[in-house]
Scaffold this motif. Sequence first.
Motif, PDB file in Angstrom:
ATOM      1  N   GLU A  58      -3.284  -1.110  11.107  1.00 37.12           N
ATOM      2  CA  GLU A  58      -4.412  -0.411  11.714  1.00 37.12           C
ATOM      3  C   GLU A  58      -5.629  -0.473  10.792  1.00 37.12           C
ATOM      4  OE1 GLU A  58      -5.728   4.048  13.288  1.00 37.12           O
ATOM      5  OE2 GLU A  58      -3.613   3.620  12.864  1.00 37.12           O
ATOM      6  N   LEU A  59      -5.407  -0.275   9.493  1.00 34.13           N
ATOM      7  CA  LEU A  59      -6.492  -0.384   8.518  1.00 34.13           C
ATOM      8  C   LEU A  59      -7.148  -1.761   8.582  1.00 34.13           C
ATOM      9  CD1 LEU A  59      -8.086   0.336   5.888  1.00 34.13           C
ATOM     10  CD2 LEU A  59      -6.069  -0.481   4.627  1.00 34.13           C
ATOM     11  N   LEU A  60      -6.332  -2.803   8.580  1.00 31.70           N
ATOM     12  CA  LEU A  60      -6.875  -4.160   8.615  1.00 31.70           C
ATOM     13  C   LEU A  60      -7.640  -4.414   9.914  1.00 31.70           C
ATOM     14  CD1 LEU A  60      -3.766  -5.952   7.108  1.00 31.70           C
ATOM     15  CD2 LEU A  60      -6.026  -5.809   6.025  1.00 31.70           C
ATOM     16  N   ALA A  61      -7.119  -3.904  11.024  1.00 27.85           N
ATOM     17  CA  ALA A  61      -7.826  -4.055  12.295  1.00 27.85           C
ATOM     18  C   ALA A  61      -9.177  -3.348  12.247  1.00 27.85           C
ATOM     19  CB  ALA A  61      -6.974  -3.502  13.436  1.00 27.85           C
ATOM     20  N   GLU A  62      -9.222  -2.181  11.627  1.00 29.05           N
ATOM     21  CA  GLU A  62     -10.493  -1.453  11.493  1.00 29.05           C
ATOM     22  C   GLU A  62     -11.474  -2.238  10.612  1.00 29.05           C
ATOM     23  OE1 GLU A  62     -11.521   1.087  13.061  1.00 29.05           O
ATOM     24  OE2 GLU A  62      -9.885   2.462  13.541  1.00 29.05           O
ATOM     25  N   ILE A  63     -10.955  -2.887   9.571  1.00 28.71           N
ATOM     26  CA  ILE A  63     -11.819  -3.712   8.723  1.00 28.71           C
ATOM     27  C   ILE A  63     -12.380  -4.881   9.524  1.00 28.71           C
ATOM     28  CG2 ILE A  63     -11.806  -5.307   6.756  1.00 28.71           C
ATOM     29  CD1 ILE A  63      -9.839  -3.401   5.370  1.00 28.71           C
ATOM     30  N   PHE A 246      12.544 -13.283   2.855  1.00 28.81           N
ATOM     31  CA  PHE A 246      11.173 -12.921   3.211  1.00 28.81           C
ATOM     32  C   PHE A 246      10.229 -13.938   2.596  1.00 28.81           C
ATOM     33  CE2 PHE A 246      13.682  -8.998   2.706  1.00 28.81           C
ATOM     34  CZ  PHE A 246      13.702  -8.602   4.037  1.00 28.81           C
ATOM     35  N   ALA A 247       9.615 -14.748   3.441  1.00 26.24           N
ATOM     36  CA  ALA A 247       8.678 -15.776   2.973  1.00 26.24           C
ATOM     37  C   ALA A 247       7.346 -15.133   2.595  1.00 26.24           C
ATOM     38  CB  ALA A 247       8.480 -16.820   4.063  1.00 26.24           C
ATOM     39  N   ALA A 248       6.408 -15.961   2.145  1.00 22.94           N
ATOM     40  CA  ALA A 248       5.063 -15.468   1.808  1.00 22.94           C
ATOM     41  C   ALA A 248       4.484 -14.714   2.995  1.00 22.94           C
ATOM     42  CB  ALA A 248       4.167 -16.649   1.441  1.00 22.94           C
ATOM     43  N   GLN A 249       3.767 -13.642   2.714  1.00 23.98           N
ATOM     44  CA  GLN A 249       3.242 -12.787   3.773  1.00 23.98           C
ATOM     45  C   GLN A 249       1.753 -12.513   3.561  1.00 23.98           C
ATOM     46  OE1 GLN A 249       5.032 -12.214   6.272  1.00 23.98           O
ATOM     47  NE2 GLN A 249       7.109 -12.506   5.541  1.00 23.98           N
ATOM     48  N   ASN A 250       0.955 -13.564   3.579  1.00 15.97           N
ATOM     49  CA  ASN A 250      -0.481 -13.385   3.404  1.00 15.97           C
ATOM     50  C   ASN A 250      -1.112 -12.818   4.669  1.00 15.97           C
ATOM     51  OD1 ASN A 250       0.375 -15.857   1.646  1.00 15.97           O
ATOM     52  ND2 ASN A 250      -1.449 -15.006   0.681  1.00 15.97           N
ATOM     53  N   VAL A 251      -2.062 -11.916   4.492  1.00 16.78           N
ATOM     54  CA  VAL A 251      -2.787 -11.350   5.622  1.00 16.78           C
ATOM     55  C   VAL A 251      -3.693 -12.418   6.216  1.00 16.78           C
ATOM     56  CG1 VAL A 251      -4.456  -9.607   6.346  1.00 16.78           C
ATOM     57  CG2 VAL A 251      -2.697  -9.027   4.647  1.00 16.78           C
ATOM     58  N   VAL A 252      -3.601 -12.617   7.530  1.00 15.75           N
ATOM     59  CA  VAL A 252      -4.358 -13.679   8.189  1.00 15.75           C
ATOM     60  C   VAL A 252      -4.759 -13.228   9.592  1.00 15.75           C
ATOM     61  CG1 VAL A 252      -2.252 -14.814   9.036  1.00 15.75           C
ATOM     62  CG2 VAL A 252      -4.350 -16.150   8.774  1.00 15.75           C
ATOM     63  N   PRO A 253      -5.989 -13.504  10.021  1.00 15.03           N
ATOM     64  CA  PRO A 253      -6.390 -13.154  11.389  1.00 15.03           C
ATOM     65  C   PRO A 253      -5.819 -14.153  12.401  1.00 15.03           C
ATOM     66  CG  PRO A 253      -8.306 -13.417   9.915  1.00 15.03           C
ATOM     67  CD  PRO A 253      -7.124 -14.019   9.236  1.00 15.03           C
ATOM     68  N   ALA A 295      -9.896   4.273   9.485  1.00 11.04           N
ATOM     69  CA  ALA A 295     -11.271   3.878   9.817  1.00 11.04           C
ATOM     70  C   ALA A 295     -12.231   4.197   8.677  1.00 11.04           C
ATOM     71  CB  ALA A 295     -11.724   4.567  11.104  1.00 11.04           C
ATOM     72  N   ASP A 296     -12.032   5.335   8.008  1.00 10.02           N
ATOM     73  CA  ASP A 296     -12.906   5.723   6.899  1.00 10.02           C
ATOM     74  C   ASP A 296     -12.680   4.830   5.683  1.00 10.02           C
ATOM     75  OD1 ASP A 296     -13.938   7.792   8.438  1.00 10.02           O
ATOM     76  OD2 ASP A 296     -12.460   9.241   7.700  1.00 10.02           O
ATOM     77  N   VAL A 297     -11.415   4.504   5.409  1.00  8.72           N
ATOM     78  CA  VAL A 297     -11.105   3.618   4.287  1.00  8.72           C
ATOM     79  C   VAL A 297     -11.659   2.222   4.554  1.00  8.72           C
ATOM     80  CG1 VAL A 297      -9.242   2.578   2.941  1.00  8.72           C
ATOM     81  CG2 VAL A 297      -9.052   4.956   3.691  1.00  8.72           C
ATOM     82  N   ALA A 298     -11.571   1.781   5.793  1.00  6.57           N
ATOM     83  CA  ALA A 298     -12.123   0.472   6.172  1.00  6.57           C
ATOM     84  C   ALA A 298     -13.627   0.431   5.955  1.00  6.57           C
ATOM     85  CB  ALA A 298     -11.787   0.168   7.630  1.00  6.57           C
ATOM     86  N   GLU A 299     -14.297   1.499   6.343  1.00  8.58           N
ATOM     87  CA  GLU A 299     -15.753   1.564   6.178  1.00  8.58           C
ATOM     88  C   GLU A 299     -16.143   1.486   4.710  1.00  8.58           C
ATOM     89  OE1 GLU A 299     -19.499   4.512   7.417  1.00  8.58           O
ATOM     90  OE2 GLU A 299     -17.472   4.930   8.115  1.00  8.58           O
TER      91      GLU A 299
END
Length: 308
Positions: A58-63, A246-253, A295-299
């Motif tokens: 959710e944080l990443l989506a808010e970012i 568990f393979a590499a888990q990079n954050v990706v859109p 949402a606040d942390v994302a901002e």
Amino acid sequence: MNRRRMVVASALATSALALSACGGGSDPLDNSSGGDGDTGSGSSESIIVGSANFPENELLAEIYAGALEAKGVSVSKKLNIGSREAYIPGLEDGSIDLLPEYSGNLLSFLDDKATAVSSEDVYAALPAALPEGLSVLEQSTAEDKDVVTVTKETADKHSLKSIGDLKGKNLILGGPPEWKTRATGVPGFEKNYGVTFKEFKVLDPGGPLTVAALKNGTVDVADMFSTDPTITTNGWVTLEDPENQFAAQNVVPVINKEKASGTVSDALNAVSAKLTTENLTAMMGEINQEQKEPADVAEEFLSSNGLS
């Protein structure tokens, strides 16, 4: 790919129900709620950003949403949808356009025969595994892996350092419901390490239910996320994974190709360039320990990195 087709076919109804319960008052299956879909530049663009059902996603989506809004893109949000079984069909049918993902688990879900392990190899394998019409943008160095976690007392009692050390210990495992069948869950422990458990208890994905269950001894072993500061705070032990379950888990859109305009791609790639494992872990500390809203942390992240 056969696994993906089977799952997507069986999950379309689940997706519709899950999406309809998430955010906003309009019908999430109607793309008109997100705008006209024009892929031009500036405010003429619109995009529906979704998230899985745990705070970090959710944080990443808010970012992502905030970065796009800063570039004049009209954004609608459908957060806390559920697991991949629910939101991958949503990405395919246009109910959502964009979602933050984790490279290795995504690849494993789409292709249960995938063998890629390293960050570079997993990322290179994703385009061929993705459903038609979807693509990935640039991945970040930020990585959040599933980690098999036990208390220090359990680790000491059973001499646990690696996942393989769980063999024959007759312990209770806790994890998200999809771990019953996923290659990264219960079947993977038996296949990769010969480990079976006394019982599997369904919990939330590395959330408060999981933390509470590990603390009070309801489960002996739990699925958590490597960026969760709760692990360090409680002095818990993460078990080594020498067989790379568990393979590499990079954050990706992951995005609908029709929505990946220059404006959108540039904004999201700029986010990926600023995301690191360290700042993601710090942000999760603010959410989990300081009780700040995602949402606040994302901002704050967007502002401090010149992305808002």
